[in-house]
Scaffold this active site. Structure first.
Site, mmCIF file in Angstrom:
data_model
loop_
_atom_site.group_PDB
_atom_site.id
_atom_site.type_symbol
_atom_site.label_atom_id
_atom_site.label_comp_id
_atom_site.label_asym_id
_atom_site.label_seq_id
_atom_site.Cartn_x
_atom_site.Cartn_y
_atom_site.Cartn_z
ATOM 1 N N LYS A 160 98.221 -3.629 145.356
ATOM 2 C CA LYS A 160 97.225 -4.674 145.087
ATOM 3 C C LYS A 160 97.837 -6.064 145.062
ATOM 4 O O LYS A 160 97.318 -6.992 145.666
ATOM 5 C CB LYS A 160 96.593 -4.433 143.703
ATOM 6 C CG LYS A 160 95.261 -3.768 143.755
ATOM 7 C CD LYS A 160 94.540 -3.835 142.412
ATOM 8 C CE LYS A 160 95.375 -3.943 141.200
ATOM 9 N NZ LYS A 160 95.790 -2.879 140.434
ATOM 10 N N ARG A 205 88.267 -4.064 134.787
ATOM 11 C CA ARG A 205 88.764 -2.695 134.737
ATOM 12 C C ARG A 205 87.699 -1.703 134.306
ATOM 13 O O ARG A 205 87.891 -0.504 134.439
ATOM 14 C CB ARG A 205 89.911 -2.597 133.716
ATOM 15 C CG ARG A 205 91.243 -2.939 134.301
ATOM 16 C CD ARG A 205 92.299 -2.858 133.219
ATOM 17 N NE ARG A 205 93.522 -3.467 133.681
ATOM 18 C CZ ARG A 205 94.485 -2.815 134.328
ATOM 19 N NH1 ARG A 205 94.361 -1.533 134.564
ATOM 20 N NH2 ARG A 205 95.559 -3.446 134.733
ATOM 21 N N ARG A 238 111.212 2.587 142.323
ATOM 22 C CA ARG A 238 111.144 1.172 141.974
ATOM 23 C C ARG A 238 112.240 0.768 140.990
ATOM 24 O O ARG A 238 112.454 1.416 139.980
ATOM 25 C CB ARG A 238 109.777 0.904 141.345
ATOM 26 C CG ARG A 238 109.201 -0.393 141.774
ATOM 27 C CD ARG A 238 107.716 -0.371 141.873
ATOM 28 N NE ARG A 238 107.103 -0.295 140.551
ATOM 29 C CZ ARG A 238 105.910 -0.809 140.285
ATOM 30 N NH1 ARG A 238 105.238 -1.442 141.225
ATOM 31 N NH2 ARG A 238 105.391 -0.682 139.106
ATOM 32 N N ARG A 247 112.677 0.964 134.951
ATOM 33 C CA ARG A 247 111.925 0.890 133.700
ATOM 34 C C ARG A 247 111.638 2.286 133.182
ATOM 35 O O ARG A 247 111.421 3.204 133.945
ATOM 36 C CB ARG A 247 110.605 0.155 133.935
ATOM 37 C CG ARG A 247 110.779 -1.321 134.075
ATOM 38 C CD ARG A 247 109.527 -1.967 134.573
ATOM 39 N NE ARG A 247 108.327 -1.327 134.017
ATOM 40 C CZ ARG A 247 107.097 -1.785 134.254
ATOM 41 N NH1 ARG A 247 106.915 -2.828 135.019
ATOM 42 N NH2 ARG A 247 106.064 -1.179 133.726
ATOM 43 N N ARG A 271 99.820 7.548 134.158
ATOM 44 C CA ARG A 271 99.204 6.216 134.359
ATOM 45 C C ARG A 271 98.180 6.249 135.492
ATOM 46 O O ARG A 271 97.116 5.645 135.409
ATOM 47 C CB ARG A 271 100.284 5.173 134.691
ATOM 48 C CG ARG A 271 100.923 4.574 133.468
ATOM 49 C CD ARG A 271 102.052 3.651 133.843
ATOM 50 N NE ARG A 271 101.615 2.446 134.554
ATOM 51 C CZ ARG A 271 102.424 1.686 135.286
ATOM 52 N NH1 ARG A 271 103.685 2.009 135.414
ATOM 53 N NH2 ARG A 271 101.968 0.626 135.887
#
Ligand SMILES: [Zn+2]
Length: 221
Positions: free
Chosen positions: A13, A88, A127, A160, A171
């Site tokens: 996004k 959202r 990532r 992370r 998630r």
């Protein structure tokens, strides 16, 4: 043109918002940026939002919507805006409609960047983030030049804790669960456009632009 971007974490996004911003010359506003700048500027809403964030709580819709309304009232948004990460929920979408209606504006298009779960997981798994400047690299899609070292600032890269496959899977599931009613709401209004997000960044961008061109072709604007 007022555009809402929807897509799970890892759907790209942010990247698509950036490409659209350049092409359409309207600002892109992410909910994260909105919070950060209000908190940094110490506005009344920023102070309120920070209280919730510091307590580890969700910022209530009222505060978030007021922040969005404040941002949309700024002069650079008169020609349109790309909203990334907001709304959202259906309640937020309805509030957004209300804010825009007061300005005699409306949401023209909702672009849902649809990416299959295995592709999302693959993208999220590799990532790495720079500890110093926050730049994000990807083992497969955009690796750093020297392993473990940030190209931009030389800082050390780390993964992370919330980038592990298990938390990512959760998630994604939470995101899809929460946003399914939102998609339905926009679909019912006839403004939801699904974009196949499994492809390369530039292919996805071309699909996004084709969708927008087809909207501009009819006189709904
Ligand atoms: Zn860095």
């Amino acid at each position: 043109m007022y555009i809402v971007l929807l897509g799970a974490p890892g759907a790209g996004k942010g990247t698509q918002a950036e490409l659209l911003r350049e092409k359409l010359a309207i600002p892109s506003v992410s909910s994260g940026d909105l919070f950060r700048s209000a908190i940094e500027a110490g506005t009344e809403l920023g102070v309120k939002a920070k209280e919730y964030i510091d307590r580890g709580e969700l910022v209530p819709d009222g505060v978030t919507i007021a922040m969005v309304a404040e941002r949309l009232a700024q002069p650079d948004c008169t020609e349109g805006v790309i909203l990334d990460g907001f709304p959202r929920t259906v309640a937020q979408a309805e509030a957004l409609d209300g804010v825009l209606a007061e300005m005699n504006r409306r949401v023209h298009a909702v672009l849902y960047i649809k990416v299959s779960e295995d592709v999302l997981l693959k993208r999220l798994a590799g990532r790495w983030t720079c500890r110093d400047c926050g730049a994000i690299y990807h083992e497969v899609f955009g690796p750093e030049k020297t392993r473990g070292v940030c190209d931009a600032c030389g800082g050390a890269l780390y993964q992370r804790e919330d980038d592990t496959p298990e938390t990512q899977q959760r998630r994604i599931a939470v995101y899809l669960d929460r946003t399914a009613p939102l998609q339905e709401c926009y679909r019912a209004k006839g403004i939801l456009i699904e974009i196949d997000g499994d492809q390369d960044v530039d292919v996805v961008h071309r699909s996004v632009m084709a969708a927008i061109d087809s909207l501009e072709g009819n006189d709904t604007l």
